[in-house]
Design an enzyme around this catalytic site. Structure first.
Site, PDB file in Angstrom:
ATOM      1  N   GLY A  98       0.856  -1.192  -0.061  1.00  0.00           N
ATOM      2  CA  GLY A  98       0.160  -0.052   0.119  1.00  0.00           C
ATOM      3  C   GLY A  98       0.900   1.228   0.190  1.00  0.00           C
ATOM      4  O   GLY A  98       1.965   1.218   0.156  1.00  0.00           O
ATOM      5  N   GLU A 101       0.718   8.282   3.377  1.00  0.00           N
ATOM      6  CA  GLU A 101       1.121   9.918   2.892  1.00  0.00           C
ATOM      7  C   GLU A 101       2.581   9.919   3.084  1.00  0.00           C
ATOM      8  O   GLU A 101       3.073  10.863   2.323  1.00  0.00           O
ATOM      9  CB  GLU A 101       0.445  10.642   3.916  1.00  0.00           C
ATOM     10  CG  GLU A 101       0.268  11.870   3.943  1.00  0.00           C
ATOM     11  CD  GLU A 101       0.362  12.980   4.993  1.00  0.00           C
ATOM     12  OE1 GLU A 101       0.177  12.422   6.051  1.00  0.00           O
ATOM     13  OE2 GLU A 101       0.686  14.183   4.874  1.00  0.00           O
ATOM     14  N   ASP A 216     -10.266   9.500  15.083  1.00  0.00           N
ATOM     15  CA  ASP A 216     -10.695   8.862  13.625  1.00  0.00           C
ATOM     16  C   ASP A 216     -11.089   7.237  13.648  1.00  0.00           C
ATOM     17  O   ASP A 216     -10.499   6.519  12.593  1.00  0.00           O
ATOM     18  CB  ASP A 216      -9.329   9.061  12.727  1.00  0.00           C
ATOM     19  CG  ASP A 216      -9.552   9.091  11.197  1.00  0.00           C
ATOM     20  OD1 ASP A 216     -10.943   9.105  10.820  1.00  0.00           O
ATOM     21  OD2 ASP A 216      -8.761   9.114  10.264  1.00  0.00           O
ATOM     22  N   ASP A 234      -3.933   3.230  13.076  1.00  0.00           N
ATOM     23  CA  ASP A 234      -3.799   4.542  12.893  1.00  0.00           C
ATOM     24  C   ASP A 234      -3.987   5.596  14.048  1.00  0.00           C
ATOM     25  O   ASP A 234      -4.991   6.215  14.158  1.00  0.00           O
ATOM     26  CB  ASP A 234      -5.178   4.736  11.851  1.00  0.00           C
ATOM     27  CG  ASP A 234      -4.540   4.672  10.308  1.00  0.00           C
ATOM     28  OD1 ASP A 234      -4.083   5.187   9.610  1.00  0.00           O
ATOM     29  OD2 ASP A 234      -4.653   3.334   9.959  1.00  0.00           O
TER      30      ASP A 234
END
Ligand code: ADE
Length: 367
Positions: A98, A101, A216, A234
């Site tokens: 994957g 950022e 989140d 995350d």
């Protein structure tokens, strides 16, 4: 005679002097001793106060508290406080799985000190980065490294002393929960789905007990292993939201994943474990609908207005009424009325122990 009187005078003077000195010394020790006792007692009460309040959260004796890495003057000190440095010769990168950022995410193997090899995911920081990017990248490791729970993604360590900078975590064979459920639409029993939700709630209970607010929580940020164990991942506060394609800018300039976020967090950035509980309700809905998009194709603005008017997501097809009731409980406007994660875990445990309570479906009540 005069000599005798002189002697008596000397003895008397010495006795009075000695006695006075003794009194002075006794008083001195008493006063300084008391001072020290007072100082010690004050330090103890100050320590107690600090132990009960960290990062602005009430903490309980015996429960570890999360430390915000940004409170360290030098964030590179924080990462080494919470993460082990890994020698890159112990890492074997196998394939790219994957893109994050900051750079690629790869799968590979990590040789443990016991010479065993374990599967890992490796996040890399691409070359040419600024100090700020390196700090933001490593913030996630500083947070993850403080957690130790079966439903929180485990940090193996970091590589910071050579390039590329890497974060090494346990490998989760089934990837993120949203895509996993979409790929296996309708394949699981309700008990299996409740088992996944129980795991997520247990991880969230651990985080909220540590005073950590995720901000989140969404199925895309949950990873699934080969045993269907779900783990919260995350971490990284503001960075997480910058990285999340679902996060949109609000009128006040914040970047927020609107469909997953409690109204008070959208309106005035009041993020808390209670706003995480709202997001947990949305994750329940995502799981029971096998990865459907919450509020479908409604616009963010329409979602905000509908919630304000009292609209709530209906039960997904085949969803037990008791689970939809729990979702509605998580979506109460008044945040103090929402269930705590400890209540959610106990409720799901009871359902797993007594599955007959899962037989009533919402559609059965409506017809
Ligand atoms: N993608 C991101 N992190 C991962 C992990 N730990 N395991 C598998 N896939 C991932």
């Amino acid at each position: 005679m005069a000599a005798e009187q002189g002697q008596i005078l000397v003895i008397a003077t010495a006795a009075v002097g000695g006695f006075t000195l003794l009194v002075i010394l006794t008083l001195f020790f008493l006063i300084t001793g008391r001072c020290q006792w007072y100082i010690k007692a004050k330090m103890k009460s100050e320590e107690k106060r600090r132990n009960h309040l960290q990062n602005g959260h009430l903490r309980f004796p015996g429960v570890k508290t999360y430390i915000d890495p940004d409170t360290y003057e030098d964030p590179s000190l924080a990462v080494h406080e919470f993460a082990k440095e890994i020698d890159p010769s112990r890492i074997r990168i196998e394939r790219v799985i994957g893109a994050g950022e900051f750079g690629e995410v790869c799968s590979g193997r990590l040789k443990t000190p016991g010479k065993r090899e374990i599967p890992v995911a490796i996040k890399t920081l691409k070359g040419g980065h600024m100090d700020r990017q390196r700090r933001d990248f490593l913030r996630e490791a500083s947070i993850m490294g403080q957690f130790d729970h079966p439903n929180i993604i485990r940090l193996e360590g970091v590589v910071t002393k050579s390039r590329p900078v890497m974060i090494v975590v346990e490998y989760m064979e089934n990837g993120s929960l949203d895509s996993f459920l979409r790929k296996h639409d309708g394949h699981f029993t309700v008990i299996q789905l409740v088992g996944m939700l129980r795991g997520i709630a247990s991880g969230m209970k651990y985080l909220s007990d540590m005073g950590y607010v995720h901000r989140d929580l969404a199925a895309r940020n949950i990873l699934v292993n080969s045993n269907l164990v779900c783990k919260v991942s995350d971490f990284g506060l503001s960075r997480v939201l910058e990285d999340d394609p679902e996060a949109a800018y609000t009128t006040t300039g914040g970047k927020i994943p609107i469909r997953w976020t409690a109204p008070e967090a959208i309106a005035y950035r009041k993020f808390s474990s209670a706003s995480d509980a709202w997001s947990y309700g949305i994750v329940m809905w995502e799981v029971m609908s096998y990865g459907e998009r919450p509020y479908w194709e409604m616009s963010n603005q329409d979602v905000i207005l509908s919630i304000e008017e009292g609209y709530r997501l209906p039960a997904p097809m085949g969803c037990p009424a008791s689970l939809h009731q729990l979702m509605l409980h998580c979506w109460q406007k008044e945040r103090n009325h929402r269930p705590k994660f400890t209540d959610i875990v106990s409720f799901l445990d009871k359902l797993i122990r007594n599955p007959s309570a899962l037989h009533t479906l919402v559609e059965d009540i409506l017809v």
